[in-house]
Write an enzyme that holds these catalytic residues in place. Structure first.
Site, PDB file in Angstrom:
ATOM      1  N   ILE A   1      -3.350  16.190  19.261  1.00 52.74           N
ATOM      2  CA  ILE A   1      -2.226  15.391  18.776  1.00 52.74           C
ATOM      3  C   ILE A   1      -1.578  16.133  17.618  1.00 52.74           C
ATOM      4  CG2 ILE A   1      -1.494  13.186  17.801  1.00 52.74           C
ATOM      5  CD1 ILE A   1      -3.961  11.922  19.128  1.00 52.74           C
ATOM      6  N   HIS A   2      -0.333  16.521  17.810  1.00 53.86           N
ATOM      7  CA  HIS A   2       0.411  17.322  16.831  1.00 53.86           C
ATOM      8  C   HIS A   2       1.508  16.434  16.230  1.00 53.86           C
ATOM      9  CE1 HIS A   2       2.852  20.479  15.058  1.00 53.86           C
ATOM     10  NE2 HIS A   2       1.984  21.403  15.438  1.00 53.86           N
ATOM     11  N   VAL A   3       1.378  16.149  14.929  1.00 58.18           N
ATOM     12  CA  VAL A   3       2.326  15.256  14.260  1.00 58.18           C
ATOM     13  C   VAL A   3       3.434  16.073  13.608  1.00 58.18           C
ATOM     14  CG1 VAL A   3       2.647  13.462  12.535  1.00 58.18           C
ATOM     15  CG2 VAL A   3       0.499  13.590  13.822  1.00 58.18           C
TER      16      VAL A   3
ATOM     17  N   ILE B   1       3.484  15.131  19.361  1.00 59.22           N
ATOM     18  CA  ILE B   1       3.225  15.802  20.633  1.00 59.22           C
ATOM     19  C   ILE B   1       1.773  15.551  21.031  1.00 59.22           C
ATOM     20  CG2 ILE B   1       3.293  17.990  21.883  1.00 59.22           C
ATOM     21  CD1 ILE B   1       5.993  17.180  20.788  1.00 59.22           C
TER      22      ILE B   1
END
Length: 642
Positions: free
Chosen positions: A562-564, A610
């Site tokens: 999980i890419h913030v 993402i």
């Protein structure tokens, strides 16, 4: 601050150790030349001083090459108490006991039996030196084990350097303690053997207490970056990795050059006050100034470093020391000028030390990315190895200058010739000035690992780990077991939305630079709040130090990243709060991260979340939700693994 007590205890750990270090590296030769051979004839004492100087120099140079091996032994240590704690306690106690014995003149043998003194002194010194190194390397080697965040490392380093006030306290209390105890036992107001013995015992007790504080008051943290390199490293692999870490070598070289000059000056400072200025009673100034400065420089460094780069801090500090040398070269008979020079000389040293140790620490990840080998204690063993080289030079130079300039035994300022003073200044100031200028130039032009570059290196390392599904042997075994125990992993694995917002295809995502499309398998979500929730039951594989990326593994064996935000790596964790750590288990729906959407936009970046499937070819197919709006916990995808 959640790590306050850990940082506090880490600082205390260096109080006693830095006191021991200063006592031995700087004042041992003062003790040798003034009191160790009291009562022995001048010709005999001169021979013994030269012998001790030569022995210490030779032994310390020989020990230098063992320090990387010591670091490798520590790196390969694996106990239930961690990697560093056994060495902090065992080596810390041993070296502290031996320092007291050495400063007793080996129980008085130095004055009565030169042969037996020499026979016992040599092995005692070697054992002390080795265990001192184990304690020193394990202490500073802990930093990358306590945190992988560059800013947090600066806090630990600053606290450790603040704990270095122990060496300044030594300078302040040295003369009062030694003379007072000597007077108590002999009735003479001088620096005699009883005072030096008591002083050695005092330092030993302080060193033991502080070793216990840091050992029991700090705890290593598990992380994927550390877990993946748990395998033992051979000496061949270790030396190969070090020799191919060019940034570690370029960081070490200017520190070594600087250390040579600084050690000679510091070791001879007592002689300046006693034999050049004829004001030995004012020597306490050289301890008071850095002690007072330490209360400001250590806490100020992390604050300044948020706005000013390490390289700038290092350069300005070195320039201040160069000015100090110029003042001392041209005026040692004006007390105001000398005090000004002392301020310019001692205050910047804390900044220089922190800049160097942080750069060396950051080269650990640089070497891991470049060579595939992570050497924590070995890399940080370089710094004490360099200090040991400097100390050897200091001991050798101090002993040689003291004898050559006539600054031994009962000599006074009035008995020192102009030639002796010229020799003193040439070594203590002129040579050191040249070395400082050289160190400054090397650091400016050859050291490339900046704070920003380190952040990108760590980001890339952790991206590789998460993308490749690497999390250490322990996690791999757990995953293998989960596949056997949970046949559901052979079917469609559910993935819930980790955030509230609107869905978007990866192909339609526009990054912070205007580039369209994100590579990989997954889906994007434009969030409506700043919470990241667990999308399934599982555990954290990796939490990026910048806190904007988290890698997860479900109990069914599904890996996601999980890419913030886009571009948020450059925020270095500002605006992000993690509620879990690497290796920690969680249940679906738990809050894993929170992020400040407004701050992300203030930085000029995007807050798009993402969600990536990171098992590459193992992903047979993925069915993503057709809903335009999702809430956390809603179905986001169903994934089939091969």
């Amino acid at each position: 601050m959640k790590n306050f007590w850990s940082i506090f205890n880490f600082a205390w750990g260096n109080v006693g150790h830095s006191a021991l270090s200063m006592t031995f590296s700087t004042y041992f030769m003062v003790y040798v030349t003034t009191a160790m051979f009291a009562g022995v004839s001048k010709s005999q004492s001169s021979k013994l001083i030269v012998m001790i100087t030569t022995l210490v120099f030779a032994i310390r140079i020989a020990e230098i090459f063992i320090d990387p091996i010591i670091g490798n032994i520590i790196d390969n240590t694996n106990t239930r108490w961690g990697k560093f704690k056994p060495w902090l306690i065992g080596a810390g106690v041993t070296s502290a006991v031996l320092i007291a014995i050495i400063f007793s003149g080996i129980f008085g043998l130095s004055r009565f039996n030169a042969t037996w003194f020499t026979i016992i002194f040599i092995p005692a010194f070697i054992i002390f030196d080795v265990f001192y190194s184990f304690r020193d390397v394990s202490y500073w080697g802990m930093i990358p084990a306590l945190t992988a965040d560059s800013h947090e490392r600066s806090l630990y380093t600053a606290s450790g350097n603040f704990g270095g006030l122990g060496q300044n306290i030594v300078t302040i209390i040295l003369v009062p303690v030694v003379t007072s105890v000597t007077y108590l036992f002999t009735g003479k107001h001088d620096e005699g053997q009883p005072g030096w013995t008591a002083f050695g015992v005092l330092i030993g007790v302080a060193a033991i207490a502080c070793s216990l504080i840091v050992a029991f008051g700090t705890h290593e943290k598990k992380s994927a970056l550390r877990e993946v390199t748990k395998k033992k490293t051979s000496l061949k692999d270790m030396f190969w990795a070090l020799s191919h870490n060019d940034q570690m070598l370029w960081t070490a070289l200017p520190y070594l050059v600087y250390g040579f000059g600084n050690a000679a000056t510091t070791g001879l400072m007592f002689y300046m006050f006693k034999y050049v200025m004829d004001k030995p009673g004012l020597f306490w100034i050289t301890g008071a100034i850095p002690t007072i400065a330490g209360f400001f420089t250590s806490p100020l460094y992390p604050v300044i470093n948020k706005w000013v780069t390490r390289k700038t801090i290092y350069s300005v500090s070195m320039c201040a020391m160069i000015v100090a040398y110029l003042l001392l070269i041209f005026s040692t008979d004006n007390l105001a000028v000398v005090v000004t020079a002392m301020i310019l000389y001692y205050v910047p040293q804390g900044f220089i030390f922190m800049a160097v140790i942080l750069t060396l620490t950051d080269t650990i990840e640089y070497g891991q990315l470049k060579n595939g080998s992570r050497n924590e204690a070995v890399t940080l063993a370089i710094r004490p190895m360099l200090d040991k080289m400097s100390s050897a030079i200091s001991n050798g130079v101090v002993g040689w200058v003291a004898v050559a300039a006539g600054m031994t035994g009962t000599a006074t300022a009035a008995s020192i010739t102009p030639g002796g003073i010229t020799l003193f200044k040439a070594v203590a100031f002129w040579a050191a000035l040249i070395l400082h200028v050289l160190a400054l130039l090397i650091y400016i032009f050859k050291v490339k690992v900046t704070e920003k570059k380190h952040g990108k290196i760590v980001d890339e390392l952790q991206r590789q780990l998460a993308t490749e599904g690497i999390s250490g042997e322990e996690d791999s075994n757990r995953l293998a077991a989960s596949h056997v125990a949970q046949p559901a992993s052979e079917g469609l694995l559910p993935l819930a939305s980790p955030v509230d917002g609107t869905t978007q295809s990866l192909a339609d995502v526009v990054d912070e630079n205007g580039k369209v499309g994100v590579a990989g398998k997954g889906i994007a979500i434009q969030p409506t709040n700043g919470n990241i929730y667990a999308p399934f039951d599982g555990h954290v594989v990796v939490l990026f130090t910048t806190k904007h990326v988290i890698g997860l593994r479900s109990d069914d064996g599904l890996d996601v990243l999980i890419h913030v935000g886009l571009g948020t790596v450059n925020m270095r964790g500002e605006g992000f709060i993690n509620h879990v750590e690497s290796g920690q288990s969680f249940k679906k729906g738990e809050v894993l991260l929170t992020f400040d959407r407004d701050k992300i936009r203030q930085f000029g970046y995007k807050d798009t979340v993402i969600v990536l499937l990171t098992q590459g070819k193992q992903v047979d197919q993925a069915h993503y939700t057709s809903e335009a709006t999702v809430h956390h916990g809603d179905n986001l995808a169903k994934v089939q693994l091969k």
